[in-house]
Write a protein that holds these residues in place. Sequence first.
Motif, PDB file in Angstrom:
ATOM      1  N   UNK A 188      -9.250  -5.886  -6.875  1.00 51.13           N
ATOM      2  CA  UNK A 188      -8.996  -7.579  -6.670  1.00 51.13           C
ATOM      3  C   UNK A 188      -7.861  -8.174  -6.722  1.00 51.13           C
ATOM      4  N   UNK A 189      -7.127  -7.740  -8.478  1.00 52.10           N
ATOM      5  CA  UNK A 189      -6.433  -8.315  -8.345  1.00 52.10           C
ATOM      6  C   UNK A 189      -5.332  -7.328  -7.677  1.00 52.10           C
ATOM      7  N   UNK A 190      -5.056  -6.071  -7.317  1.00 52.68           N
ATOM      8  CA  UNK A 190      -3.969  -6.046  -6.279  1.00 52.68           C
ATOM      9  C   UNK A 190      -4.510  -6.639  -5.006  1.00 52.68           C
ATOM     10  N   UNK A 191      -5.012  -6.950  -4.530  1.00 55.88           N
ATOM     11  CA  UNK A 191      -5.537  -8.104  -3.231  1.00 55.88           C
ATOM     12  C   UNK A 191      -4.858  -9.195  -3.243  1.00 55.88           C
ATOM     13  N   UNK A 192      -5.173  -9.598  -4.394  1.00 58.57           N
ATOM     14  CA  UNK A 192      -4.902 -11.018  -5.050  1.00 58.57           C
ATOM     15  C   UNK A 192      -3.602 -11.452  -4.949  1.00 58.57           C
ATOM     16  N   UNK A 193      -2.867 -10.364  -5.835  1.00 58.62           N
ATOM     17  CA  UNK A 193      -1.248  -9.996  -5.655  1.00 58.62           C
ATOM     18  C   UNK A 193      -0.675 -10.060  -4.504  1.00 58.62           C
ATOM     19  N   UNK A 194      -0.759  -8.797  -3.341  1.00 62.94           N
ATOM     20  CA  UNK A 194      -0.383  -8.678  -2.145  1.00 62.94           C
ATOM     21  C   UNK A 194      -0.419  -9.919  -1.643  1.00 62.94           C
ATOM     22  N   UNK A 195      -1.906 -10.218  -0.761  1.00 63.12           N
ATOM     23  CA  UNK A 195      -2.330 -12.014  -0.192  1.00 63.12           C
ATOM     24  C   UNK A 195      -0.895 -13.176  -0.693  1.00 63.12           C
ATOM     25  N   UNK A 196      -1.029 -13.399  -1.973  1.00 61.09           N
ATOM     26  CA  UNK A 196      -0.649 -14.743  -2.808  1.00 61.09           C
ATOM     27  C   UNK A 196       0.941 -13.652  -3.019  1.00 61.09           C
ATOM     28  N   UNK A 197       1.788 -12.993  -2.918  1.00 60.47           N
ATOM     29  CA  UNK A 197       3.282 -12.318  -2.938  1.00 60.47           C
ATOM     30  C   UNK A 197       3.694 -12.204  -1.481  1.00 60.47           C
ATOM     31  N   UNK A 224      -6.120   6.836  -1.357  1.00 60.58           N
ATOM     32  CA  UNK A 224      -4.890   6.848  -0.177  1.00 60.58           C
ATOM     33  C   UNK A 224      -3.692   6.672  -0.747  1.00 60.58           C
ATOM     34  N   UNK A 225      -3.235   6.836  -2.296  1.00 56.67           N
ATOM     35  CA  UNK A 225      -2.284   5.734  -2.301  1.00 56.67           C
ATOM     36  C   UNK A 225      -1.208   6.974  -2.079  1.00 56.67           C
ATOM     37  N   UNK A 226       0.483   6.777  -2.186  1.00 59.54           N
ATOM     38  CA  UNK A 226       1.315   7.669  -1.916  1.00 59.54           C
ATOM     39  C   UNK A 226       1.257   8.841  -3.660  1.00 59.54           C
ATOM     40  N   UNK A 227       1.349   9.780  -2.891  1.00 62.29           N
ATOM     41  CA  UNK A 227       1.645  10.837  -4.184  1.00 62.29           C
ATOM     42  C   UNK A 227       2.350  10.793  -5.958  1.00 62.29           C
ATOM     43  N   UNK A 239       0.677  -0.780   0.150  1.00 65.07           N
ATOM     44  CA  UNK A 239       0.088  -0.328   0.246  1.00 65.07           C
ATOM     45  C   UNK A 239       0.985   1.519   0.051  1.00 65.07           C
ATOM     46  N   UNK A 240       1.643   1.659   0.605  1.00 66.36           N
ATOM     47  CA  UNK A 240       2.770   2.660   1.064  1.00 66.36           C
ATOM     48  C   UNK A 240       4.146   2.673   0.118  1.00 66.36           C
ATOM     49  N   UNK A 241       4.819   1.115  -0.378  1.00 64.50           N
ATOM     50  CA  UNK A 241       5.797   1.150  -1.194  1.00 64.50           C
ATOM     51  C   UNK A 241       6.635   1.385  -0.191  1.00 64.50           C
ATOM     52  N   UNK A 242       6.454   0.358   0.495  1.00 65.66           N
ATOM     53  CA  UNK A 242       7.961   0.453   1.619  1.00 65.66           C
ATOM     54  C   UNK A 242       8.650  -1.276   2.314  1.00 65.66           C
ATOM     55  N   UNK A 243       9.842  -1.345   2.236  1.00 64.57           N
ATOM     56  CA  UNK A 243      10.044  -2.503   2.115  1.00 64.57           C
ATOM     57  C   UNK A 243      10.270  -2.699   4.034  1.00 64.57           C
ATOM     58  N   UNK A 244      10.779  -2.948   4.410  1.00 65.80           N
ATOM     59  CA  UNK A 244       9.849  -4.066   6.457  1.00 65.80           C
ATOM     60  C   UNK A 244      11.626  -2.654   7.139  1.00 65.80           C
ATOM     61  N   UNK A 245      12.318  -2.477   6.874  1.00 68.59           N
ATOM     62  CA  UNK A 245      13.327  -2.072   7.686  1.00 68.59           C
ATOM     63  C   UNK A 245      12.145  -0.391   7.821  1.00 68.59           C
ATOM     64  N   UNK A 246      11.988   0.228   6.578  1.00 67.97           N
ATOM     65  CA  UNK A 246      11.091   1.648   6.898  1.00 67.97           C
ATOM     66  C   UNK A 246       9.483   1.503   7.608  1.00 67.97           C
ATOM     67  N   UNK A 247       9.101   0.008   7.010  1.00 64.46           N
ATOM     68  CA  UNK A 247       7.643   0.064   7.869  1.00 64.46           C
ATOM     69  C   UNK A 247       7.859  -0.401   9.531  1.00 64.46           C
ATOM     70  N   UNK A 248       8.937  -0.948   9.530  1.00 66.50           N
ATOM     71  CA  UNK A 248       9.874  -1.149  11.239  1.00 66.50           C
ATOM     72  C   UNK A 248      10.040   0.041  12.047  1.00 66.50           C
ATOM     73  N   UNK A 271      -0.198   0.902  -7.484  1.00 63.69           N
ATOM     74  CA  UNK A 271      -0.876   2.093  -7.004  1.00 63.69           C
ATOM     75  C   UNK A 271      -2.105   1.287  -6.782  1.00 63.69           C
ATOM     76  N   UNK A 272      -3.407   1.413  -5.494  1.00 58.42           N
ATOM     77  CA  UNK A 272      -4.570   0.595  -5.701  1.00 58.42           C
ATOM     78  C   UNK A 272      -5.645   1.418  -6.114  1.00 58.42           C
ATOM     79  N   UNK A 273      -6.510   0.680  -7.306  1.00 63.40           N
ATOM     80  CA  UNK A 273      -7.246   1.820  -7.716  1.00 63.40           C
ATOM     81  C   UNK A 273      -8.741   1.004  -7.486  1.00 63.40           C
ATOM     82  N   UNK A 274      -9.958   1.496  -7.249  1.00 56.83           N
ATOM     83  CA  UNK A 274     -11.365   0.658  -7.500  1.00 56.83           C
ATOM     84  C   UNK A 274     -11.024   0.056  -9.235  1.00 56.83           C
ATOM     85  N   UNK A 275      -9.853  -0.020 -10.247  1.00 60.80           N
ATOM     86  CA  UNK A 275     -10.541  -0.501 -11.320  1.00 60.80           C
ATOM     87  C   UNK A 275      -9.704  -1.414 -10.737  1.00 60.80           C
ATOM     88  N   UNK A 276      -8.200  -1.811 -10.205  1.00 58.69           N
ATOM     89  CA  UNK A 276      -7.404  -3.124 -10.276  1.00 58.69           C
ATOM     90  C   UNK A 276      -7.289  -3.077  -8.824  1.00 58.69           C
TER      91      UNK A 276
END
Length: 555
Positions: free
Chosen positions: A256-265, A500-503, A99-108, A249-254
């Motif tokens: 379902x694909x966005x969530x599927x890829x996020x969960x699987x990957x 709600x995606x990073x600008x 969602x925010x395009x950060x690696x785990x160090x930046x999240x941590x 970026x997650x949009x209304x158009x993508x």
Amino acid sequence: MTVETRPPAGTPAGSEDARAAAAESLEDYTLRFAPRSYRTWGPGVVATSALGGIAYLADFSIGANIGLAHGTVNGILGILVAAGIIFLTGFPLAYYAARYNLDLDLITRGAGFGYYGSVITNVIFATFTFIFFALEGSIMAQGLYLGLGIPRWLGYLISTVLIFPLVIYGMKALAKLQVATTPVWLVLMVIPVAYLVISHPDSVGTFLAFEGEGGGGVSFASAMLAAGVCLSLIAQIAEQIDYLRFMPPRTPQNRRAWWTATILGGPGWVVFGAIKQILGMFLAIYLVANVPGAREFANEPVQQFLATYEQLMPAWLALTLAVILVVISQVKINVTNAYSGSLAWTNSFTRVTRRYPGRLVFLGVNLSIALVLMEANMFDFLNSILSFYANLAMSWICVVATDIVINKYLLKLSPKKPEFRRGMLYDWNPVGVVSLVLSGGFSIAIFFGAFGAAVQPFSPLFAVGIALVATPLMAIITQGRYYLRRTDDGIDAPMYDEHGNPSGETLTCHVTGMEFERPDMIASARTGPDGEPLYLSSLALSTDRTGEHVLPAQR
């Protein structure tokens, strides 16, 4: 992007490091947010690339070891418990990364540890990468020895040197490699195993009845010992995130694909990992039951697949395909191990010293440590190494996941939007640091028997439980005051778009002269000659050794 040929007037010490870091990290975004302009892949490509990194054969060795030691039922129970924990803790981390395009160090950093506090967890992750690089390299050396007669010490060296040039070119090259090799890997792995099960149905009954070295029945303690080994893989989510941060970026158009890829990957990797562990257990038990003396090598994936291929084809072809499978698998995972490890070391070193030595320096460091482990024959001590490491890895991942789910969304004491920039965060946050020390310290003490043999097998559960309790408790005690040093970064432009995606809006960095996207930028404490505001990228600020650009704390 355009780079100035000369540094802007009045740039601070460390500006040369900032420009060098910016130029090199355009390909892999070593120390920073992954900008929208770079994230041009579709969700499916990102997920496929992320899953390509779990082609490792260590799962087969892990499954074999725990099955032979604890029996089939206990082994499967342990695998399922571990998979459940890994999925639940990995989900919030994967969501934040995508969602925010950060690696785990930046999240941590913003999830309880602070700007410097996450250096501790970076070292834990870097350790994961060289342990598993060494493990996969050992498996490749086994294949080279069996197929070509290459001495194992030389095989270790070959498996290390082979990876270095593949990792130099960054994430785009790795993604292409993963996508191109995945179909071949799937065919070589899945079809022979399916044939073995179909053609030898009695092997399934033998597998389910196997009771392990102890010869006992179902045991919760044995299952937890097995789970402890599997839980060492919990840090794999950090490597998945190194791909997921490049989600579009997650949009209304993508959506379902966005969530599927996020969960699987993201957390979905553990489903495939658990399947591989059970397959490794099955193949090892098949070897022990049908090949005299196989107990000595049944945990070696190349031997497992060689025995499987020999059911289908001539011995020479079976050996060739077994070696090819091992080499492809080792390359697919170890490019990710080497890449992610070099990022982790570089990130930590640059923050602590405010100097950027170049990612390739730490690529060499990481691979050198892995080579030493291989030459020391770590494969023979696999279970012990992974069981010990699991306690630290689980403590870190569970603390961050708990901070996101409980402290951010339930208690609302942790800022819901992630923050990673120097000056915006406190250097140290006791919420994450203290929770990690408590969780990791107690679980390691339990692992070594400090609280008696009766609770020793359950050290992984204590690591998880303490992290779940200590993290929100520390947030309540501190009232969340050590998360944000500032709430205003001095830039009027919005951080996020209408979805709600990073600008994607860009600003010019005063130090490097390069254009960076809004979420990566922060105002300088200094102003220009006419009083105009100056902006810096998070990358430039991390190498500012004078600290003159760091905004003061808000009162």
